[in-house]
Design an enzyme around this catalytic site. Structure first.
Site, short mmCIF file in Angstrom:
data_model
loop_
_atom_site.label_atom_id
_atom_site.label_comp_id
_atom_site.label_asym_id
_atom_site.label_seq_id
_atom_site.Cartn_x
_atom_site.Cartn_y
_atom_site.Cartn_z
N CYS A 94 0.88 -1.17 0.00
CA CYS A 94 0.00 0.00 0.00
C CYS A 94 0.91 1.22 0.00
O CYS A 94 2.01 1.18 -0.57
CB CYS A 94 -0.96 -0.02 1.19
SG CYS A 94 -0.19 -0.04 2.82
N TRP A 95 0.50 2.31 0.59
CA TRP A 95 1.31 3.53 0.55
C TRP A 95 2.56 3.42 1.44
O TRP A 95 3.68 3.66 0.99
CB TRP A 95 0.46 4.72 0.97
CG TRP A 95 1.23 5.99 1.27
CD1 TRP A 95 1.19 6.71 2.43
CD2 TRP A 95 2.15 6.67 0.41
NE1 TRP A 95 2.04 7.80 2.33
CE2 TRP A 95 2.64 7.80 1.11
CE3 TRP A 95 2.63 6.43 -0.88
CZ2 TRP A 95 3.57 8.70 0.58
CZ3 TRP A 95 3.56 7.32 -1.43
CH2 TRP A 95 4.02 8.44 -0.72
#
Length: 345
Positions: A94-95
C-alpha cells in the site's frame, strides 16, 4: 505464509511474482510500480472517509469503519488475487506498508497464498526510484537538429548491441510543440519517473548508454534532475543531416497529421516563431504546402538547438556529417566515429 521483504529484494522477482497494489484507483493512476496490478482495498471515496475518521475521531474507529466498508468484499479480493496469481504467490503493498496491505496480506495468507509484504510500501519504492537517478551512468548523447532521424538511429544502435534509453517513448511525446502527434497521452510525472527508473535498473551502468538529446522538459514532463545533470555533461555526437533530407522526413512524418492540430501547435510557439512566420506557417498548413510549413518552423527549432549546443562544453561535442538516409549505415558510422573518439580523447 507472509514474508516481509524490501522493495530492493522483491524487484528482481517482479516478473515472476505478481504485485498487487491495494491503494485506491486514484492513487494507482497517479503513479504505480510498473507491472503492478491494482487491487484496491477501498474506493477513492471510502479512503477519504476512513482518513477523515482517523483524524477526527481516532484510530480504532477508523479501523472499525474500514472493516464495515470491506466486510462483503473479501471473497471478491481473493478471487481477483487468484486471477492475478493462480499459483498463489503474490506481492502486496500500500502507501507505507501499513494497515491496508497488512489486512490484505492477512486475508490472502488465510486463504493459502504465499504473500510477500513490501516493507514501507510505495513510499519506499519512490525513494528507490530517486536513487536510480543519482547513480552514475556512462551516458552518450545522440544530438542533431530536428528531423535528423535521431530516434530511428537510437533504436538502430540498440539493434547493433548498444544500450539505449528512449526518453521520448517513456514520455509519450516527441519533444516539440507538435510532440503528441495528436494521439499520444503522456503519463503523470510520477509515472514517467517510475518507468524510467524501471528501465534503468535493467541496464548495465558500467557500459555506455545512448540517450537522445532533449530539453529538460519533454512535453509537460521533466527529466529527473540527477539524470538530467549527467545528460548535460555527457559526450554528444552532433549528427549533421542535409536540410533537404530533414524536410523530406518531417513532411512524411508530420504532413499526414490533422491540419487543425498542426495550426494549433504552431500558434502555441507564436512568440518564439514570430507573428509573420506564424501566419505564413499556418497558411502553408491549410494550403497543403507542407514543405513550406516545415521550412518555416525549422528556422525556430534550428536556432533553439544551436543555442542549447552552445551552452555545452565544446570539448564534449563532436560533429559528424551523415551522408545518406540509410539508418543502419548511419548507426554503424556513429559507432565507428565514437570508437575513434574513445581512442584519441
Amino acid at each position: 505464509m507472509i514474508k516481509n521483504t524490501t522493495i530492493e529484494d522483491f524487484l528482481p522477482f517482479k516478473g515472476s511474482i505478481p504485485l498487487a497494489d491495494v491503494r485506491t484507483p486514484a492513487e494507482f493512476a497517479h503513479g504505480h510500480i510498473p507491472g503492478a496490478f491494482n487491487l484496491p482495498l477501498f474506493s477513492n471515496d471510502e479512503r477519504v472517509l476512513v482518513g477523515t475518521t482517523y483524524k477526527q475521531v481516532g484510530r480504532e474507529e477508523a479501523i472499525m469503519l474500514g472493516f464495515d466498508l470491506t466486510g462483503s468484499k473479501w471473497s471478491g479480493f481473493i478471487r481477483q488475487a487468484l486471477e492475478i496469481a493462480p499459483d498463489k504467490k503474490i506481492g502486496v503493498h500500500c502507501w507505507r506498508g501499513g494497515m491496508r496491505s497488512g489486512a490484505m496480506a492477512w486475508a490472502l495468507n488465510l486463504y493459502g497464498f504465499e504473500v510477500y509484504l513490501i516493507e514501507g510500501g510505495y513510499k519506499n519504492y519512490r525513494r528507490w526510484v530517486h536513487r536510480q537517478f543519482e547513480a552514475a551512468y556512462q551516458l552518450w548523447i545522440l544530438g542533431g537538429r530536428t528531423g535528423s532521424g535521431k530516434t530511428r538511429m537510437l533504436h538502430e544502435l540498440r539493434s547493433a548491441g548498444e544500450q539505449i534509453m528512449d526518453l521520448e517513448q517513456l514520455a509519450q511525446h516527441q519533444g516539440s510543440s507538435y510532440g503528441t502527434m495528436n494521439r499520444l497521452v503522456q503519463p503523470t510525472q510520477e509515472q514517467f519517473e517510475n518507468n524510467l527508473a524501471d528501465e534503468l535498473k535493467e541496464l548495465d551502468a558500467n557500459r555506455r548508454i545512448w540517450v537522445e538529446d532533449e530539453s529538460l522538459n519533454i512535453g509537460k514532463l521533466l527529466i529527473p534532475n540527477g539524470f538530467w545533470q549527467q545528460m548535460k555533461t555527457a559526450m554528444l555526437i552532433d549528427v549533421k543531416v542535409s536540410t533537404e533530407q530533414r524536410v523530406h522526413d518531417l513532411v512524411k512524418e508530420y504532413g499526414v497529421l490533422d491540419k487543425h492540430f498542426l495550426a494549433a501547435c504552431t500558434e502555441r510557439i507564436r512568440k518564439r516563431l514570430g507573428p509573420l512566420q506564424t501566419k505564413q506557417a499556418i497558411e502553408a498548413i491549410y494550403e497543403d504546402r507542407m514543405d513550406d510549413f516545415i521550412r518555416l518552423v525549422l528556422v525556430y527549432y534550428d536556432k533553439t538547438y544551436q543555442t542549447c549546443l552552445n551552452n555545452r562544453n565544446a570539448e564534449h561535442v563532436f560533429p559528424l556529417t551523415l551522408t545518406g538516409g540509410n539508418v543502419p549505415e548511419n548507426a554503424l558510422q556513429i559507432l565507428n566515429f565514437t570508437s575513434s573518439i574513445a581512442v584519441t580523447s
